[in-house]
Design an enzyme around this catalytic site. Structure first.
Site, mmCIF file in Angstrom:
data_model
loop_
_atom_site.group_PDB
_atom_site.id
_atom_site.type_symbol
_atom_site.label_atom_id
_atom_site.label_comp_id
_atom_site.label_asym_id
_atom_site.label_seq_id
_atom_site.Cartn_x
_atom_site.Cartn_y
_atom_site.Cartn_z
ATOM 1 N N TYR A 107 34.657 58.983 5.310
ATOM 2 C CA TYR A 107 35.683 58.126 4.716
ATOM 3 C C TYR A 107 35.179 56.685 4.667
ATOM 4 O O TYR A 107 35.292 56.011 3.643
ATOM 5 C CB TYR A 107 36.980 58.227 5.529
ATOM 6 C CG TYR A 107 38.126 57.444 4.960
ATOM 7 C CD1 TYR A 107 39.003 58.019 4.054
ATOM 8 C CD2 TYR A 107 38.351 56.126 5.340
ATOM 9 C CE1 TYR A 107 40.067 57.301 3.530
ATOM 10 C CE2 TYR A 107 39.405 55.400 4.830
ATOM 11 C CZ TYR A 107 40.262 55.990 3.917
ATOM 12 O OH TYR A 107 41.310 55.258 3.397
ATOM 13 N N HIS B 188 34.213 54.395 1.260
ATOM 14 C CA HIS B 188 34.851 53.105 0.997
ATOM 15 C C HIS B 188 33.839 51.960 1.007
ATOM 16 O O HIS B 188 34.006 50.992 0.275
ATOM 17 C CB HIS B 188 35.997 52.860 1.973
ATOM 18 C CG HIS B 188 37.253 53.540 1.565
ATOM 19 N ND1 HIS B 188 37.464 54.881 1.782
ATOM 20 C CD2 HIS B 188 38.344 53.080 0.919
ATOM 21 C CE1 HIS B 188 38.653 55.213 1.301
ATOM 22 N NE2 HIS B 188 39.209 54.140 0.767
ATOM 23 N N TYR C 212 43.105 43.529 0.747
ATOM 24 C CA TYR C 212 43.396 44.940 1.030
ATOM 25 C C TYR C 212 42.540 45.411 2.202
ATOM 26 O O TYR C 212 41.327 45.334 2.158
ATOM 27 C CB TYR C 212 43.088 45.742 -0.230
ATOM 28 C CG TYR C 212 43.471 47.205 -0.238
ATOM 29 C CD1 TYR C 212 44.194 47.791 0.783
ATOM 30 C CD2 TYR C 212 43.101 48.005 -1.301
ATOM 31 C CE1 TYR C 212 44.541 49.125 0.754
ATOM 32 C CE2 TYR C 212 43.443 49.355 -1.353
ATOM 33 C CZ TYR C 212 44.169 49.899 -0.318
ATOM 34 O OH TYR C 212 44.509 51.230 -0.359
ATOM 35 N N TRP D 46 39.372 59.070 -8.042
ATOM 36 C CA TRP D 46 39.175 58.650 -6.648
ATOM 37 C C TRP D 46 39.956 59.563 -5.710
ATOM 38 O O TRP D 46 39.444 59.992 -4.676
ATOM 39 C CB TRP D 46 39.590 57.188 -6.459
ATOM 40 C CG TRP D 46 39.388 56.691 -5.068
ATOM 41 C CD1 TRP D 46 40.349 56.529 -4.112
ATOM 42 C CD2 TRP D 46 38.149 56.305 -4.450
ATOM 43 N NE1 TRP D 46 39.794 56.054 -2.946
ATOM 44 C CE2 TRP D 46 38.440 55.910 -3.129
ATOM 45 C CE3 TRP D 46 36.840 56.249 -4.890
ATOM 46 C CZ2 TRP D 46 37.468 55.466 -2.246
ATOM 47 C CZ3 TRP D 46 35.858 55.795 -4.002
ATOM 48 C CH2 TRP D 46 36.174 55.419 -2.700
ATOM 49 N N TRP D 47 41.195 59.856 -6.067
ATOM 50 C CA TRP D 47 41.989 60.763 -5.227
ATOM 51 C C TRP D 47 41.326 62.129 -5.124
ATOM 52 O O TRP D 47 41.278 62.717 -4.047
ATOM 53 C CB TRP D 47 43.395 60.916 -5.780
ATOM 54 C CG TRP D 47 44.283 59.720 -5.585
ATOM 55 C CD1 TRP D 47 44.037 58.619 -4.802
ATOM 56 C CD2 TRP D 47 45.552 59.514 -6.171
ATOM 57 N NE1 TRP D 47 45.086 57.742 -4.886
ATOM 58 C CE2 TRP D 47 46.033 58.262 -5.715
ATOM 59 C CE3 TRP D 47 46.329 60.250 -7.050
ATOM 60 C CZ2 TRP D 47 47.261 57.755 -6.099
ATOM 61 C CZ3 TRP D 47 47.557 59.742 -7.438
ATOM 62 C CH2 TRP D 47 48.012 58.510 -6.961
#
Length: 97
Positions: free
Chosen positions: A11, A15, A34, A69-70
């Site tokens: 993960y 990112h 963010y 992306w999902w």
């Protein structure tokens, strides 16, 4: 959001290499400052972001880049049908400016 066990490093890696087109999409939608935090015990993710007054954040689920992306992240996370990450709101208990 919720990570699956054994996926934290992947993960983070994904990112760290966020797609430029996704970064641009989020910026264009009015998302600023963010951050995503991890609770290492529960593998829960906590996202904090600021949005501009004229943001279009609600349109992101319909954008092809967001959908890709999902799909890319779905093996690492708990997801809804359509691979949208499972999210739940947290009640505000304290705030200080």
């Amino acid at each position: 959001m919720q990570l699956k066990p054994g996926t934290v490093e992947e993960y983070r890696r994904r990112h760290d290499a966020i797609w430029p087109e996704l970064s641009a999409l989020l910026t264009d939608a009015g998302i600023r400052d963010y951050s995503i935090f991890l609770d290492e015990d529960s593998l829960s993710l906590f996202a904090v972001l600021r949005v501009t007054p004229d943001n279009s954040r609600e349109t992101l689920p319909d954008h092809p880049v967001m959908r890709r992306w999902w799909d890319y992240m779905a093996p690492l996370m708990e997801v809804e049908p359509g691979n949208r990450p499972v999210e739940w709101p947290l009640p505000l208990l304290f705030h200080m400016d």
